[in-house]
Design a protein around this motif. Sequence first.
Motif, PDB file in Angstrom:
ATOM      1  N   ASP A   1       0.774  -1.717   0.093  1.00 23.33           N
ATOM      2  CA  ASP A   1      -0.104   0.005  -0.150  1.00 23.33           C
ATOM      3  C   ASP A   1       1.280   1.059  -0.384  1.00 23.33           C
ATOM      4  N   ARG A   2       1.757   1.240  -0.843  1.00 27.18           N
ATOM      5  CA  ARG A   2       2.493   2.463  -1.192  1.00 27.18           C
ATOM      6  C   ARG A   2       2.471   3.643  -2.831  1.00 27.18           C
ATOM      7  N   ASP A   3       2.838   4.534  -2.177  1.00 26.37           N
ATOM      8  CA  ASP A   3       3.003   5.411  -3.390  1.00 26.37           C
ATOM      9  C   ASP A   3       3.529   5.445  -4.099  1.00 26.37           C
ATOM     10  N   LEU A   4       3.540   4.924  -5.496  1.00 25.13           N
ATOM     11  CA  LEU A   4       4.566   4.409  -6.509  1.00 25.13           C
ATOM     12  C   LEU A   4       5.290   5.521  -7.597  1.00 25.13           C
ATOM     13  N   ARG A   5       6.137   6.067  -7.939  1.00 26.86           N
ATOM     14  CA  ARG A   5       6.277   6.614  -8.955  1.00 26.86           C
ATOM     15  C   ARG A   5       6.939   6.489  -9.739  1.00 26.86           C
ATOM     16  N   VAL A   6       6.754   5.997 -11.221  1.00 25.17           N
ATOM     17  CA  VAL A   6       7.294   5.217 -11.961  1.00 25.17           C
ATOM     18  C   VAL A   6       8.241   6.399 -13.690  1.00 25.17           C
ATOM     19  N   VAL A   7       9.852   6.386 -13.243  1.00 23.30           N
ATOM     20  CA  VAL A   7      10.292   7.072 -14.086  1.00 23.30           C
ATOM     21  C   VAL A   7      10.671   6.738 -15.681  1.00 23.30           C
ATOM     22  N   ALA A   8       9.896   6.471 -16.139  1.00 25.69           N
ATOM     23  CA  ALA A   8      10.381   6.487 -17.598  1.00 25.69           C
ATOM     24  C   ALA A   8      11.540   6.629 -18.237  1.00 25.69           C
ATOM     25  N   PHE A   9      12.450   5.933 -18.465  1.00 23.28           N
ATOM     26  CA  PHE A   9      13.179   7.363 -19.819  1.00 23.28           C
ATOM     27  C   PHE A   9      13.144   6.276 -20.916  1.00 23.28           C
ATOM     28  N   ASP A  10      13.738   7.164 -21.547  1.00 23.70           N
ATOM     29  CA  ASP A  10      14.151   6.782 -23.149  1.00 23.70           C
ATOM     30  C   ASP A  10      15.604   6.977 -23.892  1.00 23.70           C
ATOM     31  N   HIS A  11      15.890   6.522 -24.890  1.00 25.71           N
ATOM     32  CA  HIS A  11      17.351   7.017 -25.846  1.00 25.71           C
ATOM     33  C   HIS A  11      17.705   7.752 -25.728  1.00 25.71           C
ATOM     34  N   ASP A  12      16.964   9.225 -25.866  1.00 25.06           N
ATOM     35  CA  ASP A  12      17.209  10.808 -25.242  1.00 25.06           C
ATOM     36  C   ASP A  12      17.852  10.826 -23.618  1.00 25.06           C
ATOM     37  N   ASP A  13      17.049  10.060 -23.147  1.00 28.05           N
ATOM     38  CA  ASP A  13      17.598  10.425 -22.072  1.00 28.05           C
ATOM     39  C   ASP A  13      18.774   9.826 -21.324  1.00 28.05           C
ATOM     40  N   ILE A  14      18.454   8.391 -21.746  1.00 24.97           N
ATOM     41  CA  ILE A  14      19.762   7.348 -21.967  1.00 24.97           C
ATOM     42  C   ILE A  14      21.429   8.513 -22.114  1.00 24.97           C
ATOM     43  N   GLU A  15      20.826   8.850 -23.709  1.00 20.40           N
ATOM     44  CA  GLU A  15      22.378   9.897 -23.794  1.00 20.40           C
ATOM     45  C   GLU A  15      22.246  10.720 -23.359  1.00 20.40           C
ATOM     46  N   ARG A  16      21.861  11.808 -22.744  1.00 17.51           N
ATOM     47  CA  ARG A  16      21.373  13.143 -22.404  1.00 17.51           C
ATOM     48  C   ARG A  16      22.856  12.399 -20.682  1.00 17.51           C
ATOM     49  N   ALA A  17      22.402  11.049 -20.186  1.00 17.19           N
ATOM     50  CA  ALA A  17      22.715  10.761 -18.465  1.00 17.19           C
ATOM     51  C   ALA A  17      23.974  10.293 -18.605  1.00 17.19           C
ATOM     52  N   VAL A  18      24.026   9.631 -19.444  1.00 14.58           N
ATOM     53  CA  VAL A  18      25.093   8.913 -19.767  1.00 14.58           C
ATOM     54  C   VAL A  18      26.465  10.499 -20.308  1.00 14.58           C
ATOM     55  N   PRO A  19      27.076  10.539 -20.220  1.00 12.66           N
ATOM     56  CA  PRO A  19      28.650  12.145 -19.942  1.00 12.66           C
ATOM     57  C   PRO A  19      28.546  12.587 -18.865  1.00 12.66           C
ATOM     58  N   GLU A  20      26.760  12.837 -18.335  1.00  9.23           N
ATOM     59  CA  GLU A  20      27.039  13.428 -17.144  1.00  9.23           C
ATOM     60  C   GLU A  20      27.043  12.436 -15.876  1.00  9.23           C
ATOM     61  N   ILE A  21      27.364  11.081 -15.694  1.00 11.31           N
ATOM     62  CA  ILE A  21      27.333  10.102 -14.843  1.00 11.31           C
ATOM     63  C   ILE A  21      29.268  10.090 -15.248  1.00 11.31           C
ATOM     64  N   VAL A  22      29.322   9.655 -16.136  1.00 14.74           N
ATOM     65  CA  VAL A  22      30.872   9.694 -16.358  1.00 14.74           C
ATOM     66  C   VAL A  22      31.745  10.974 -15.555  1.00 14.74           C
TER      67      VAL A  22
END
Length: 369
Positions: free
Chosen positions: A167-188
């Motif tokens: 009985d918990r509030d769940l929020r789903v974060v859907a990521f796509d290819h654009d998100d991956i391409e944006r996030a990879v350099p930031e993570i590195v």
Amino acid sequence: MTEPLRGADASTVWAAMESGDPLPGTGGFAGEVDGRLVRDVLGREPLYLDAASDGREWSFDPTDLTDPELLDAGTVIEPDDARGEVWSLPNPTTETDHGTAVDAVRDAVLTSVREPSPDGLAVAFSGGVDSAAVAAGVPEAPCYVAGFADAESHDVDAAREAADAMDRDLRVVAFDHDDIERAVPEIVRATGRSNAMDVGIALPLYFVAERAAADGFDRLAVGQGADELFGGYRKVVDPAEDHRVDADTVRGATREVVRSLPDQLPRDVLTLRAAGVEPVAPLLHDRVVDAALRLPADLLATDEERKIALRRAVADVVPDDVRGAEKKAVQYGTYAARELDRLARQAGYKRRMDDHVGQYIDALVAGEA
């Protein structure tokens, strides 16, 4: 550098240095204490030295330094720059009574997951026993799970079922290819790591943390450490026959995996901070580590079950179906690794090439993909 010491007060660290106590009752620490640089025995807080500096340049954030070098866990550097291992992973007596061992894990885990203040706190929730135990301690906190947008991933499915059961509030974060391409350099840039495995693990953490921060939360509770401490990996089940570990006993293999935490945790900590939240890892508290290190082999992993003691310990706070659920590694359960591989191949980095995903990541960071 905003503060000289993180994770503990100076008096606690001083007492731990004097006594050599590797588990002095903290969730990990690092920083400077009266001219001494310290990092706790499991490296739960990263600390970096600047190898390019003639002085004593250091930071919690490797991007502050020209040539960052991670300080070894358990190490103290004296004011005269003498360096030595002050703390090593303890090897306590094995608790052979199953009831006593599980009770100790129960007390340690429930105390730790209930300790964080719920103010500004969200929970990274994948539907497995680790994140469910963490979530059970803070019932007011919303839960977040990431998954690739064009498919109902294993983690999203599991999280939905677990959230309904709890009985918990769940929020789903859907990521796509654009998100991956944006996030990879930031993570590195944040972590200094560009290998496919580290980036694949970091991506869903980054997306969950980024969304939680956007929703106004400044801390994210995570289940990190449970797999290592409680026998969650398949390779510890029959280590004598598994080339991935050197040990030939379940307890030995589990300790071997625990010793990998000081290298793994900086990736997760720095990823979450780069996304705008401070990590909270209650299952890595000293009291949990101590209880886990005392477990006998048959409460860690068998052919039929893994994380046995942990699953039994949270029986009163986590529904049976959630306690017994099997989970995939986060990079696979969210499809982050699958889609990173797909993007690499679409960009011309084929699987027949050596480290094709790593080459693609390097090209993304360089702005060439």
